[in-house]
Design an enzyme around this catalytic site. Structure first.
Site, mmCIF file in Angstrom:
data_model
loop_
_atom_site.group_PDB
_atom_site.id
_atom_site.type_symbol
_atom_site.label_atom_id
_atom_site.label_comp_id
_atom_site.label_asym_id
_atom_site.label_seq_id
_atom_site.Cartn_x
_atom_site.Cartn_y
_atom_site.Cartn_z
ATOM 1 N N TYR A 1 8.214 -16.515 -3.389
ATOM 2 C CA TYR A 1 8.230 -17.793 -2.668
ATOM 3 C C TYR A 1 7.159 -18.744 -3.186
ATOM 4 O O TYR A 1 7.408 -19.947 -3.344
ATOM 5 C CB TYR A 1 8.022 -17.551 -1.168
ATOM 6 C CG TYR A 1 7.842 -18.831 -0.387
ATOM 7 C CD1 TYR A 1 8.949 -19.566 0.031
ATOM 8 C CD2 TYR A 1 6.569 -19.332 -0.094
ATOM 9 C CE1 TYR A 1 8.799 -20.751 0.727
ATOM 10 C CE2 TYR A 1 6.414 -20.517 0.588
ATOM 11 C CZ TYR A 1 7.526 -21.231 1.001
ATOM 12 O OH TYR A 1 7.372 -22.414 1.670
ATOM 13 N N TYR B 1 13.427 -11.951 -2.678
ATOM 14 C CA TYR B 1 12.053 -12.353 -2.989
ATOM 15 C C TYR B 1 11.134 -12.055 -1.815
ATOM 16 O O TYR B 1 11.573 -11.932 -0.669
ATOM 17 C CB TYR B 1 11.976 -13.849 -3.343
ATOM 18 C CG TYR B 1 12.266 -14.787 -2.192
ATOM 19 C CD1 TYR B 1 11.253 -15.232 -1.341
ATOM 20 C CD2 TYR B 1 13.563 -15.252 -1.945
ATOM 21 C CE1 TYR B 1 11.513 -16.097 -0.294
ATOM 22 C CE2 TYR B 1 13.831 -16.120 -0.901
ATOM 23 C CZ TYR B 1 12.796 -16.537 -0.078
ATOM 24 O OH TYR B 1 13.060 -17.392 0.972
ATOM 25 N N CYS B 2 9.841 -11.949 -2.130
ATOM 26 C CA CYS B 2 8.797 -11.890 -1.112
ATOM 27 C C CYS B 2 7.853 -13.056 -1.374
ATOM 28 O O CYS B 2 8.269 -14.071 -1.934
ATOM 29 C CB CYS B 2 8.078 -10.541 -1.126
ATOM 30 S SG CYS B 2 7.179 -10.169 -2.656
ATOM 31 N N PHE B 3 6.583 -12.937 -1.002
ATOM 32 C CA PHE B 3 5.715 -14.104 -1.137
ATOM 33 C C PHE B 3 5.342 -14.385 -2.591
ATOM 34 O O PHE B 3 5.473 -15.499 -3.080
ATOM 35 C CB PHE B 3 4.446 -13.933 -0.291
ATOM 36 C CG PHE B 3 3.542 -15.134 -0.341
ATOM 37 C CD1 PHE B 3 3.953 -16.339 0.212
ATOM 38 C CD2 PHE B 3 2.303 -15.082 -0.963
ATOM 39 C CE1 PHE B 3 3.146 -17.467 0.153
ATOM 40 C CE2 PHE B 3 1.486 -16.192 -1.022
ATOM 41 C CZ PHE B 3 1.902 -17.384 -0.457
#
Length: 373
Positions: free
Chosen positions: A126, A97-99
């Protein structure tokens, strides 16, 4: 890894299964908030992220993307790819995952796919998972019942907690024992990380059918970690089980936790000599933090005893003198404060006893039924 698993938005299962998570955000983002089972292997480091952000503001999306590809290229890209590939091999059931679940995670996913690895991502990233945890935390606080385990400093409340069928160790989540002497090796999590950990504990408890949960009596702050206001307010109305031990038992428990265990942890982290020096400095600093509340004369008296105890411990490997300042501090400083606070809570006390008695009574009890009224 050729099997293609779908991306997931089932955030609850990620935490119920302690699913490994590959966090490709920049380190500065990870430090502000993350999840217990996540590992940070960033697409961009902090400096690269800042440059790309500046470029985006000045020149727009396409220019920022071009800059990103030029910065993460060649050996830099190869090294980061190697780290991601290693993670996927070690954690074949994980997710990345990223933001926001946007360009960064999709780019890493596509690069991995080019390398023959189909690795799914967490949709929403996130931000979505953090929102989910906040919602779960507030919902859990509202729906769960709480029983508070109280008792004077040194009674061993955390030890008793571990023998109860349904509890959340707030001090463990905050990595702090809750007093002026409560600092632990490794430091405390960020406030966001503390809240995330707490939410996950609630998710696991409720999933297991544990809706009456024992919490140790805490102030609003555990070190620098702040309890959610809704939780603290509900704790202030909850029934109390009071753990009672005589003074010498409490001196022994405090000695084991704050002297023996703290020294052991410091030596493990720093080696024998530096570990002892760090342990001694932390102990003296803890006493100095309550100097004003102790008063100058009493503080100096206790500091002298503590310094003598530390010298004897360092030079002769004898640590029993620590009991002298521990006994005085418990009896003359902590006990009067707790007794005053307990007077305000006396109407909420439903039971009391020593550790053996309470463990025998509650270790196999159905707390949901016991405190349902």
């Amino acid at each position: 890894m050729t099997d293609s698993r779908p991306n997931t938005s089932d955030y609850e299962q990620l935490f119920l299964n302690d699913t490994p998570l590959l966090d490709v955000r920049a380190p500065v983002e990870f430090e502000k908030g993350s999840f217990p089972q996540s590992q940070n292997q960033p697409l961009m480091n902090n400096e690269e992220r800042q440059k790309i952000g500046t470029c985006y503001k000045r020149s727009g999306h396409d220019a920022a993307m071009a800059l990103g590809h030029s910065l993460v290229n060649g050996k830099i890209k190869a090294d980061r790819m190697a780290a991601w590939i290693q993670f996927t091999k070690e954690n074949p059931d994980g997710y990345l995952y990223c933001f926001r679940g946007g360009e960064r995670s999709h780019l890493v996913q596509s690069w991995l796919k080019e390398a023959g690895i189909h690795y799914p991502l967490v949709t929403g990233g996130y931000k979505a998972v953090r929102s989910f945890l906040i919602e779960q935390l507030e919902e859990s606080i509202e729906e769960c019942n709480f029983v508070i385990l109280g008792g004077k400093t040194g009674t061993g409340k955390t030890r008793l907690l571990e023998h109860l069928p349904s509890y959340i160790d707030l001090e463990g989540l905050a990595n702090h024992r809750g007093s002026s002497f409560g600092r632990r090796i490794g430091g405390q999590p960020s406030q966001i990380d503390f809240e995330n950990r707490l939410a996950i504990e609630f998710i696991k408890s409720r999933n297991a059918g544990r809706t009456t949960i024992v919490l140790e009596d805490e102030s609003k702050l555990i070190g620098r970690c702040c309890l959610p206001l809704s939780l603290k307010e509900k704790m202030q109305k909850a029934p109390i089980i009071l753990l009672e031990e005589d003074l010498e038992t409490r001196v022994q428990i405090t000695f084991e936790e704050y002297i023996e265990q703290n020294l052991f942890d410091n030596i493990c982290a720093h080696g024998k000599d530096t570990g002892f020096a760090t342990f001694a400095d932390d102990l003296l600093a803890s006493l100095d933090r309550i100097r004003k509340r102790l008063g100058g004369a009493r503080h100096q008296e206790l500091r002298t005893i503590m310094e003598e105890a530390l010298l004897e411990q360092r030079d002769h490997n004898r640590s029993q003198k620590h009991r002298d300042w521990i006994r005085t501090l418990l009896r003359d400083y902590y006990d009067p404060m707790y007794e005053f606070q307990l007077e305000q809570k006396s109407g909420r006390i439903t039971d009391c006893g020593n550790c053996r008695q309470l463990q025998q009574k509650y270790s196999n009890a159905n707390l949901n039924k016991l405190f349902s009224e």
